[in-house]
Design a protein around this motif. Sequence first.
Motif, PDB file in Angstrom:
ATOM      1  N   HIS A 555      -0.230  11.600   4.430  1.00 41.79           N
ATOM      2  CA  HIS A 555       0.904  11.771   4.872  1.00 41.79           C
ATOM      3  C   HIS A 555       2.236  10.736   4.514  1.00 41.79           C
ATOM      4  CE1 HIS A 555      -0.570  15.404   5.810  1.00 41.79           C
ATOM      5  NE2 HIS A 555      -1.244  15.295   7.336  1.00 41.79           N
ATOM      6  N   LEU A 556       2.192   9.679   3.915  1.00 46.49           N
ATOM      7  CA  LEU A 556       3.017   8.500   3.490  1.00 46.49           C
ATOM      8  C   LEU A 556       2.942   8.798   2.395  1.00 46.49           C
ATOM      9  CD1 LEU A 556       1.649   5.243   4.901  1.00 46.49           C
ATOM     10  CD2 LEU A 556       3.252   6.309   5.688  1.00 46.49           C
ATOM     11  N   GLU A 557       4.439   7.978   1.685  1.00 49.67           N
ATOM     12  CA  GLU A 557       5.448   9.243   1.356  1.00 49.67           C
ATOM     13  C   GLU A 557       5.060   7.816  -0.412  1.00 49.67           C
ATOM     14  OE1 GLU A 557       7.581  12.023  -0.089  1.00 49.67           O
ATOM     15  OE2 GLU A 557       6.999  11.982   1.826  1.00 49.67           O
ATOM     16  N   ALA A 558       4.631   6.712   0.201  1.00 46.50           N
ATOM     17  CA  ALA A 558       3.807   6.013  -0.700  1.00 46.50           C
ATOM     18  C   ALA A 558       3.389   4.733  -0.595  1.00 46.50           C
ATOM     19  CB  ALA A 558       5.595   4.198  -1.312  1.00 46.50           C
ATOM     20  N   PHE A 559       2.185   4.117  -1.133  1.00 41.80           N
ATOM     21  CA  PHE A 559       1.270   3.247  -0.864  1.00 41.80           C
ATOM     22  C   PHE A 559       1.465   1.733  -1.806  1.00 41.80           C
ATOM     23  CE2 PHE A 559      -0.978   6.749   0.899  1.00 41.80           C
ATOM     24  CZ  PHE A 559      -1.910   5.927   1.907  1.00 41.80           C
ATOM     25  N   PRO A 560       1.585   0.263  -1.144  1.00 46.39           N
ATOM     26  CA  PRO A 560       0.731  -0.381  -1.611  1.00 46.39           C
ATOM     27  C   PRO A 560       0.416  -0.751  -2.722  1.00 46.39           C
ATOM     28  CG  PRO A 560       1.404  -0.992   0.578  1.00 46.39           C
ATOM     29  CD  PRO A 560       1.115   0.378   0.358  1.00 46.39           C
ATOM     30  N   VAL A 561      -0.050  -1.143  -3.754  1.00 48.01           N
ATOM     31  CA  VAL A 561      -1.348  -1.110  -4.898  1.00 48.01           C
ATOM     32  C   VAL A 561      -1.447  -2.749  -5.428  1.00 48.01           C
ATOM     33  CG1 VAL A 561      -2.162  -0.628  -7.292  1.00 48.01           C
ATOM     34  CG2 VAL A 561      -0.288   1.474  -5.769  1.00 48.01           C
ATOM     35  N   VAL A 562      -2.864  -3.314  -4.862  1.00 45.64           N
ATOM     36  CA  VAL A 562      -3.220  -4.294  -5.083  1.00 45.64           C
ATOM     37  C   VAL A 562      -4.259  -4.157  -5.691  1.00 45.64           C
ATOM     38  CG1 VAL A 562      -4.180  -5.849  -3.346  1.00 45.64           C
ATOM     39  CG2 VAL A 562      -2.263  -4.626  -2.574  1.00 45.64           C
ATOM     40  N   TRP A 563      -4.337  -5.517  -6.251  1.00 45.28           N
ATOM     41  CA  TRP A 563      -6.006  -5.709  -7.287  1.00 45.28           C
ATOM     42  C   TRP A 563      -7.424  -5.960  -5.778  1.00 45.28           C
ATOM     43  CZ3 TRP A 563      -6.769  -3.368 -11.777  1.00 45.28           C
ATOM     44  CH2 TRP A 563      -5.415  -3.462 -12.830  1.00 45.28           C
ATOM     45  N   LYS A 564      -7.834  -5.462  -5.690  1.00 44.34           N
ATOM     46  CA  LYS A 564      -9.100  -5.667  -4.835  1.00 44.34           C
ATOM     47  C   LYS A 564      -9.382  -6.717  -5.046  1.00 44.34           C
ATOM     48  CE  LYS A 564     -12.900  -3.262  -2.188  1.00 44.34           C
ATOM     49  NZ  LYS A 564     -13.820  -2.307  -1.676  1.00 44.34           N
ATOM     50  N   LYS A 565      -9.312  -7.363  -6.295  1.00 43.28           N
ATOM     51  CA  LYS A 565     -10.516  -8.595  -6.156  1.00 43.28           C
ATOM     52  C   LYS A 565      -9.383  -9.786  -6.238  1.00 43.28           C
ATOM     53  CE  LYS A 565     -13.677  -6.930 -10.467  1.00 43.28           C
ATOM     54  NZ  LYS A 565     -14.054  -6.245 -11.149  1.00 43.28           N
ATOM     55  N   THR A 566      -8.717  -9.312  -6.952  1.00 43.71           N
ATOM     56  CA  THR A 566      -7.895 -10.697  -7.074  1.00 43.71           C
ATOM     57  C   THR A 566      -6.889 -10.831  -5.592  1.00 43.71           C
ATOM     58  OG1 THR A 566      -5.755  -9.883  -8.252  1.00 43.71           O
ATOM     59  CG2 THR A 566      -7.777 -10.951  -9.499  1.00 43.71           C
ATOM     60  N   GLY A 567      -6.825  -9.702  -4.748  1.00 43.72           N
ATOM     61  CA  GLY A 567      -5.289  -9.678  -3.799  1.00 43.72           C
ATOM     62  C   GLY A 567      -4.281  -9.591  -4.005  1.00 43.72           C
ATOM     63  N   LYS A 568      -4.051  -9.476  -6.003  1.00 44.22           N
ATOM     64  CA  LYS A 568      -2.486  -9.527  -6.044  1.00 44.22           C
ATOM     65  C   LYS A 568      -1.626  -7.876  -6.167  1.00 44.22           C
ATOM     66  CE  LYS A 568      -3.237 -13.767  -7.275  1.00 44.22           C
ATOM     67  NZ  LYS A 568      -2.370 -15.096  -8.046  1.00 44.22           N
ATOM     68  N   LEU A 569      -0.963  -8.332  -5.702  1.00 40.08           N
ATOM     69  CA  LEU A 569       0.021  -6.989  -5.845  1.00 40.08           C
ATOM     70  C   LEU A 569       0.405  -6.449  -6.896  1.00 40.08           C
ATOM     71  CD1 LEU A 569       2.033  -5.152  -3.839  1.00 40.08           C
ATOM     72  CD2 LEU A 569       3.976  -7.199  -4.669  1.00 40.08           C
ATOM     73  N   ASP A 570       0.158  -5.442  -7.071  1.00 42.29           N
ATOM     74  CA  ASP A 570       0.765  -4.615  -8.798  1.00 42.29           C
ATOM     75  C   ASP A 570       1.534  -3.824  -8.680  1.00 42.29           C
ATOM     76  OD1 ASP A 570      -0.532  -3.909 -11.030  1.00 42.29           O
ATOM     77  OD2 ASP A 570      -0.606  -2.257 -10.070  1.00 42.29           O
ATOM     78  N   GLY A 571       1.692  -3.161  -7.340  1.00 41.70           N
ATOM     79  CA  GLY A 571       3.386  -2.188  -7.288  1.00 41.70           C
ATOM     80  C   GLY A 571       3.134  -1.121  -5.882  1.00 41.70           C
ATOM     81  N   VAL A 572       3.466  -0.173  -6.568  1.00 43.95           N
ATOM     82  CA  VAL A 572       3.543   1.053  -5.240  1.00 43.95           C
ATOM     83  C   VAL A 572       3.811   1.889  -6.428  1.00 43.95           C
ATOM     84  CG1 VAL A 572       6.616   1.057  -5.545  1.00 43.95           C
ATOM     85  CG2 VAL A 572       5.223   1.746  -3.514  1.00 43.95           C
ATOM     86  N   LEU A 573       3.065   2.902  -5.793  1.00 41.83           N
ATOM     87  CA  LEU A 573       2.516   4.199  -5.993  1.00 41.83           C
ATOM     88  C   LEU A 573       3.178   5.872  -5.029  1.00 41.83           C
ATOM     89  CD1 LEU A 573       1.514   6.555  -8.155  1.00 41.83           C
ATOM     90  CD2 LEU A 573      -0.771   6.902  -6.547  1.00 41.83           C
ATOM     91  N   TYR A 574       4.089   5.849  -5.786  1.00 41.16           N
ATOM     92  CA  TYR A 574       5.201   7.501  -4.483  1.00 41.16           C
ATOM     93  C   TYR A 574       3.970   8.618  -4.691  1.00 41.16           C
ATOM     94  CZ  TYR A 574       8.858   3.848  -5.014  1.00 41.16           C
ATOM     95  OH  TYR A 574       9.309   3.439  -4.883  1.00 41.16           O
ATOM     96  N   ARG A 575       4.475   9.446  -3.732  1.00 38.16           N
ATOM     97  CA  ARG A 575       3.557  10.538  -3.465  1.00 38.16           C
ATOM     98  C   ARG A 575       3.960  12.045  -4.668  1.00 38.16           C
ATOM     99  NH1 ARG A 575       0.859  14.107   0.650  1.00 38.16           N
ATOM    100  NH2 ARG A 575       1.522  12.071   2.005  1.00 38.16           N
ATOM    101  N   ASN A 576       5.612  11.996  -5.314  1.00 34.46           N
ATOM    102  CA  ASN A 576       5.691  12.234  -5.663  1.00 34.46           C
ATOM    103  C   ASN A 576       5.455  12.508  -7.528  1.00 34.46           C
ATOM    104  OD1 ASN A 576       7.412  14.684  -3.626  1.00 34.46           O
ATOM    105  ND2 ASN A 576       9.016  12.774  -4.214  1.00 34.46           N
ATOM    106  N   ALA A 577       5.294  11.116  -7.079  1.00 35.70           N
ATOM    107  CA  ALA A 577       5.177  10.722  -8.719  1.00 35.70           C
ATOM    108  C   ALA A 577       3.705  11.700  -9.168  1.00 35.70           C
ATOM    109  CB  ALA A 577       5.192   8.980  -8.971  1.00 35.70           C
ATOM    110  N   LEU A 578       2.802  10.435  -8.120  1.00 37.70           N
ATOM    111  CA  LEU A 578       1.049  11.081  -8.308  1.00 37.70           C
ATOM    112  C   LEU A 578       0.734  12.804  -8.249  1.00 37.70           C
ATOM    113  CD1 LEU A 578      -1.705  10.623  -7.954  1.00 37.70           C
ATOM    114  CD2 LEU A 578      -1.663  10.558  -5.108  1.00 37.70           C
TER     115      LEU A 578
END
Length: 596
Positions: A555-578
């Motif tokens: 029930h969070l409004e947003a999640f951090p998006v991370v590349w699992k293999k490298t641990g680098k930050l990719d961005g953020v994904l919002y619930r409404n957008a999805l």
Amino acid sequence: MNSPSPAPQKPSDSVWYGWILKLFHHWKVGERQVTYVLAVIVGIVGASMSLFFEWTVEVIQWILTGIWSDSRVGTFSQVEPEWRMFVPVVGGLVAGCILLFLKRRMPGQATEYMEAMSIGNGLIKFRASALRVFSAAWSIASGAAIGKEGPIIQSSALIASAVGQRLHVSIPRLRLLVGCGAAAGFTTAFHAPFAGCLFVSEIIIGTVSMDILAPLLIASCTGFVMLHMLGDPSPLYSSSFESFAVFSESLWCIGLGVVAAIAARGWVSLLDVATRYLNGRQAFLPLRLMGAGLVVGVFAVFYPEVVGNGQALITGLVNEDYSTQQAFILLLVKVSAVAVVFGCGTVGGAMTPTLYVGSMVGFIFSTVLTAFGMEGNHTVAYAMVGMAAFFAVAAQAPLTALVMVVEFSMSGEMIYPLLIGVVSAYGTGRLIRARSMYAASLSGSPASVVSLPMAQVDVHDLARHVVPQVAPDAPLDDVSALMLRNPGDLIFVVKKDGTYEGAIYPDDFLSVRRKMEEKGKGPPPTAGELVRPGSPVLDAATHLTDALKLFEQTHLEAFPVVWKKTGKLDGVLYRNALFQVITEMMKRESGGGVDM
């Protein structure tokens, strides 16, 4: 004797940061509220851009004719017959040269707003689209028999896309902002705010939901406010006409709906045939538009009503200015002129000419009923029903057609006959497989992320990649400043090499500030110390359905998006957008999208 060491002083900005952040928290300012604020901004700048386009058209018309007026028909009625022929030819030449330059120097860059929203990423190239709109201004100012609503909406969507790109919003939000711009432009062109948001939602996006309708309606209403401040907001076709006196007259709308559906299919086929046979080699574009201008000019010598988008003709029908014979002649001349101008590749809209042809279908239907003995003055009422029924099939948009004609006429008592006619027409249109006149615009560009099958889209494709970031050792005031500039957003703690350390949530941040104020001492924490331990993240390669499950669990409004293999930050994904994108994809893949 040693004096006690002074207590650490708070920076002067720290208190203000705390107060403002508390206010944001009290008002529950989050991603949804930010979208609403952006919708207001887009409504203001979009409507202003639309009104600027109309002013530009009037300036060009003054250059060509020496007459300052917002009416093409009125202007052409005042000029000499030879100028009625000359002006459209000159306008066609200039418009054609602009388009030829655009196609050769910027091929494929002039994205239409429908493409940018329905199957695109919301990106509209500013210079290319601005040149396309400028070409349309020359065509419209010189009397081309085509609608001005297309470039008006395009100019508004263009500035909305520029705002969204400047703010680095995510793809779903950028597409929604372009829709907000289009809704504001529609409102400016037709003075119909509710129909404007339905037009975007039903025709372009292909689905109707509150997450989409709310910002669209905010932008439409904001555009209508701007129209009140800077223009004339009165209804386009408001007139004191009689509605149907008896119930049997309303039932005849069933038959009118059937006739309108068949006529609408023929109208769309005529436009397709004209485009196929008249829109030839690119090098001849200026000559083709000159030829189209000559056709309009010859017609205008005898019938100046043929110029423009057809709004004057609809007004004449509503005010009963034409006899039956005059109305039939004007219909034939107007349809011929629109087919030639549209087919030759002139930039403009087909909506107002379509509404005019629909109103004439209703006019003819009323004339036939009168010939068979039906009493009463029902001409305008049937013309209005014909307009709605015809557009419902031609655009495959029954809700938009119904609401639009009600807002046009400001005649609430017509809602029931309109509903009968629209339902009858739309049902008939489905049976005869009528095609939308916007089909080419809704399917004419390369497939984008949003138009791909759901199985081929990952979280990375929908994430917002430009996000607020701080280093782990950043001071508290740096985090506060980012919180103020990005209300409701997560603040991401990232190392210099881009490795993701964690996210700072607004609620956690306010809680820490509250404890600091209560204790009144101690050094303020750094950004790394504000990270929520164990906060969930999404792998950038995660499938959309898996991301949806995680949103439903937390029930969070947003999640951090991370590349699992490298641990680098990719961005953020919002619930409404999805949710917005998945709804569109499911509707399209189940066959419930916009009919092509």
